[in-house]
Every structure is written in structure tokens, then in C-alpha cells.
Design an enzyme around this catalytic site. Sequence first.
Site, PDB file in Angstrom:
ATOM      1  N   GLY A  10      -1.936 -21.768  51.828  1.00 27.11           N
ATOM      2  CA  GLY A  10      -0.751 -20.991  51.525  1.00 27.11           C
ATOM      3  C   GLY A  10      -0.495 -20.907  50.030  1.00 27.11           C
ATOM      4  O   GLY A  10      -1.263 -21.407  49.199  1.00 27.11           O
ATOM      5  N   PHE A  11       0.596 -20.275  49.685  1.00 29.99           N
ATOM      6  CA  PHE A  11       0.989 -20.057  48.291  1.00 29.99           C
ATOM      7  C   PHE A  11       1.119 -21.372  47.529  1.00 29.99           C
ATOM      8  O   PHE A  11       0.433 -21.610  46.518  1.00 29.99           O
ATOM      9  CB  PHE A  11       2.302 -19.264  48.291  1.00 29.99           C
ATOM     10  CG  PHE A  11       3.021 -19.199  46.986  1.00 29.99           C
ATOM     11  CD1 PHE A  11       2.359 -18.925  45.800  1.00 29.99           C
ATOM     12  CD2 PHE A  11       4.405 -19.386  46.951  1.00 29.99           C
ATOM     13  CE1 PHE A  11       3.052 -18.855  44.596  1.00 29.99           C
ATOM     14  CE2 PHE A  11       5.097 -19.309  45.757  1.00 29.99           C
ATOM     15  CZ  PHE A  11       4.422 -19.050  44.576  1.00 29.99           C
ATOM     16  N   ILE A  12       1.981 -22.250  48.005  1.00 35.37           N
ATOM     17  CA  ILE A  12       2.215 -23.513  47.300  1.00 35.37           C
ATOM     18  C   ILE A  12       1.036 -24.461  47.472  1.00 35.37           C
ATOM     19  O   ILE A  12       0.586 -25.093  46.516  1.00 35.37           O
ATOM     20  CB  ILE A  12       3.521 -24.161  47.788  1.00 35.37           C
ATOM     21  CG1 ILE A  12       4.718 -23.248  47.482  1.00 35.37           C
ATOM     22  CG2 ILE A  12       3.723 -25.525  47.130  1.00 35.37           C
ATOM     23  CD1 ILE A  12       6.032 -23.740  48.059  1.00 35.37           C
ATOM     24  N   ASP A  31      -5.182 -26.040  57.346  1.00 34.02           N
ATOM     25  CA  ASP A  31      -4.362 -24.837  57.498  1.00 34.02           C
ATOM     26  C   ASP A  31      -4.861 -24.111  58.739  1.00 34.02           C
ATOM     27  O   ASP A  31      -6.077 -24.084  58.984  1.00 34.02           O
ATOM     28  CB  ASP A  31      -4.492 -23.933  56.260  1.00 34.02           C
ATOM     29  CG  ASP A  31      -3.328 -22.976  56.096  1.00 34.02           C
ATOM     30  OD1 ASP A  31      -3.109 -22.140  57.000  1.00 34.02           O
ATOM     31  OD2 ASP A  31      -2.650 -23.040  55.047  1.00 34.02           O
ATOM     32  N   ASN A  32      -3.961 -23.531  59.513  1.00 37.38           N
ATOM     33  CA  ASN A  32      -4.422 -22.753  60.666  1.00 37.38           C
ATOM     34  C   ASN A  32      -4.645 -21.282  60.317  1.00 37.38           C
ATOM     35  O   ASN A  32      -5.048 -20.494  61.174  1.00 37.38           O
ATOM     36  CB  ASN A  32      -3.459 -22.890  61.849  1.00 37.38           C
ATOM     37  CG  ASN A  32      -2.110 -22.223  61.605  1.00 37.38           C
ATOM     38  OD1 ASN A  32      -1.836 -21.664  60.548  1.00 37.38           O
ATOM     39  ND2 ASN A  32      -1.243 -22.295  62.608  1.00 37.38           N
ATOM     40  N   GLY A  36      -1.476 -18.484  55.744  1.00 43.25           N
ATOM     41  CA  GLY A  36      -2.285 -18.702  54.553  1.00 43.25           C
ATOM     42  C   GLY A  36      -3.530 -17.841  54.571  1.00 43.25           C
ATOM     43  O   GLY A  36      -3.856 -17.190  55.571  1.00 43.25           O
ATOM     44  N   LEU A  76       3.244 -29.407  53.646  1.00 42.01           N
ATOM     45  CA  LEU A  76       3.812 -28.120  53.255  1.00 42.01           C
ATOM     46  C   LEU A  76       3.856 -27.116  54.400  1.00 42.01           C
ATOM     47  O   LEU A  76       4.626 -26.151  54.349  1.00 42.01           O
ATOM     48  CB  LEU A  76       2.994 -27.515  52.099  1.00 42.01           C
ATOM     49  CG  LEU A  76       2.911 -28.336  50.815  1.00 42.01           C
ATOM     50  CD1 LEU A  76       1.903 -27.709  49.856  1.00 42.01           C
ATOM     51  CD2 LEU A  76       4.284 -28.439  50.153  1.00 42.01           C
ATOM     52  N   ALA A 115       7.845 -31.308  52.208  1.00 41.55           N
ATOM     53  CA  ALA A 115       8.566 -30.150  51.686  1.00 41.55           C
ATOM     54  C   ALA A 115       9.768 -29.849  52.568  1.00 41.55           C
ATOM     55  O   ALA A 115       9.650 -29.737  53.785  1.00 41.55           O
ATOM     56  CB  ALA A 115       7.640 -28.940  51.628  1.00 41.55           C
ATOM     57  N   TYR A 147      15.842 -22.415  60.802  1.00 44.12           N
ATOM     58  CA  TYR A 147      14.960 -22.975  59.773  1.00 44.12           C
ATOM     59  C   TYR A 147      15.640 -24.151  59.081  1.00 44.12           C
ATOM     60  O   TYR A 147      15.047 -25.230  58.935  1.00 44.12           O
ATOM     61  CB  TYR A 147      14.585 -21.893  58.765  1.00 44.12           C
ATOM     62  CG  TYR A 147      13.737 -22.381  57.622  1.00 44.12           C
ATOM     63  CD1 TYR A 147      12.505 -22.988  57.841  1.00 44.12           C
ATOM     64  CD2 TYR A 147      14.150 -22.214  56.299  1.00 44.12           C
ATOM     65  CE1 TYR A 147      11.718 -23.429  56.797  1.00 44.12           C
ATOM     66  CE2 TYR A 147      13.359 -22.643  55.237  1.00 44.12           C
ATOM     67  CZ  TYR A 147      12.153 -23.256  55.485  1.00 44.12           C
ATOM     68  OH  TYR A 147      11.385 -23.690  54.434  1.00 44.12           O
TER      69      TYR A 147
END
Length: 329
Positions: A10-12, A31-32, A36, A76, A115, A147
Site C-alpha cells: 500500500g501507500f504507507i 499484502d493481499n 495495494g 498497517l 496504525a 472505521y
Amino acid sequence: MNFGITGVAGFIGSNLADALLSAGHEVVGIDNLSMGSIRNIEQNLDRSDFKFHQIDVRDLAAMGEAFSNADRIVHLAAYKIPRYGNAIDTLEINSQGSRNVLELCRDGNRRLIMASTSDIYGKNLNLPFSETSDSVLGPTTIPRWSYAVSKLFDEHMAFAYNSSYGVPVTILRFFGSYGPRQHLSWWGGPQSVFIAACINGEAMEIHGDGQQTRSFTYIADLIDGIVRASLYDAEPATVFNLGNAQEVTILELARLVHELCGRSGQANIKMVPYKTLSGNYEDVMRRIPDITRARTVLGFEPKVELREGLHPTIKWQRLAMGLVEAQPA
């Protein structure tokens, strides 16, 4: 040191992996790839000090094997605000994923860096938000709060694991990150969709009247804060705000993006009333961090102002949108 990262593509996560590798650490990332992109980590795939596994955070056994040698884990991976009303993934993925990484950290009491989000402060009117500010959330009938609730649950669970099992935990509440590799949809934040609209010559859609304010943290500053916090061991269980305290209205952001994209004349803006959004959407009118604790304890100090950070962000997004368009159908 060997770091495990969930959401590494992902981004972060991808920017954090770059920073940790550059500092001489080893990284194992999972990551799945639902949100991402493998493009975000392709520069590291051939490195001997980087390992990637396509794994979902809900798969405890697979995660345990991937992170067997990790000294600490940075968690994250998460689903964000269900902007279009589907809260089940947000609640299930965030709660189960966090429980799983906490279980993994019980093995050897490895530190977990988790996070969280500024969204947990909700509609609290007392600004700026410190780490001890109250959470003021809307009713359970409004899905957007799922969220914040999921992250509040994650935080409580992390502190409970510390209290009951001795797992060291560091919770990081992020405020509005942006920069290269940001997601190109609303998932990436308002600046992402504003840039895309400007590049395409379309109207920038603003929910409400545009007077709601946010703070936007350039990715290099956020990563600096995450790395500092990840190496901090003086407290067994702690929490930090990470963000830039510069306050800007969403309308000001749209106009700035219009200017920096090189568009002439007045910004092309379309106001979208909240009542037209699904799920009885509620917004937060102001969200500004107090970073005194991170500044004092970690030496964290954001350096990149919004105008400065948007230049490389827009340049990257032009390239990213071009790559997307060039892909075969």
C-alpha cells in the site's frame, strides 16, 4: 533488525519498506493486494533483505510463518471508512487482522506498532486533538463511524494485550497522509481525487460546503515519524499522534490543486450536498493534531508544507494515471 509489515504494497507500507531497507534493516512484507499494488514494491522484489508474501491478515497461520523471524511488526493493513455504506469488511478485517498480529506478538513479546487514525476523535470540538482527547462519535446507524469504532476497538485490544500478556505496543494515529503512491480513489484522500479531476479536466467534487478543515501530512514526514516510533522502546504501551498541524479547508485544498496542476481561471468545483450521499453520511468539520508528545519524545517534526508536498505528488500522479491508461484492456 527484521521488520514485519502488513499492508506492505500500500501507500504507507511501501514507503515505509523503502525507508527501513535504506536504513539497513530487513523487511518481510505481506499484502493481499486488494488495495495495494505490486508496482509499489517492485523496486525491492529482487533484494535479498526484502521478502514479500501475498497473504491476508485474517490468515493467522500464514502470517505466523511469514513473520517467524520478525523482531517487531508494523501493522498497517486495514479497511477504511465505508464511504458507500458497506461496513462489514471494515469491521471484520480490522478487528480480526489486529487480533491476529497481537497473537503473533505474544510469541516472544515482540513489539507491535499499530496504525490507528485521527478519525477516532470524531466530532470532538476541542482542538487540537491530543492523545488523551475524548472520542466523540456518531450513532451506530451511520456506517461511516464503523472505521473509527474498529480502530478504537483495535486500540483497546492492544492495550489489553499489553496488560494481560505483556505485549509491548505502540499505537500511531495518522492525520491525512498524501504523496507519491497514494491511492487514486477517495481511498487516497480528497487531494487524490482533486488531482485526478484536474488532470482530466473534470469538476472537483466537494462534499458539503468545503469549509471543513483537515491537516495533510506529506508521506516523507509520516514515514520519519513511523520509523522513530518503531524504534522507541522506553514505554511498554504508548500512543502518538503523527501529523502536520497546518490547517486547511477542503475548498482551499481544491483551489491549491487547481493552481498547481497549471489550470487557468477559476477552479472547476462541484458542491455535493451531504444528503445526496448514501448511509446518512456525517462529516467531521475540523481535525487538527497536537503533536507535542511526538515532538518531545520522538523528535518528530514535519518539514514539508502542503504546497511543497503537492508538487511531487501531482507529478507522480500524472505518471501513475498515464501508466494506468497505457495498460492493455
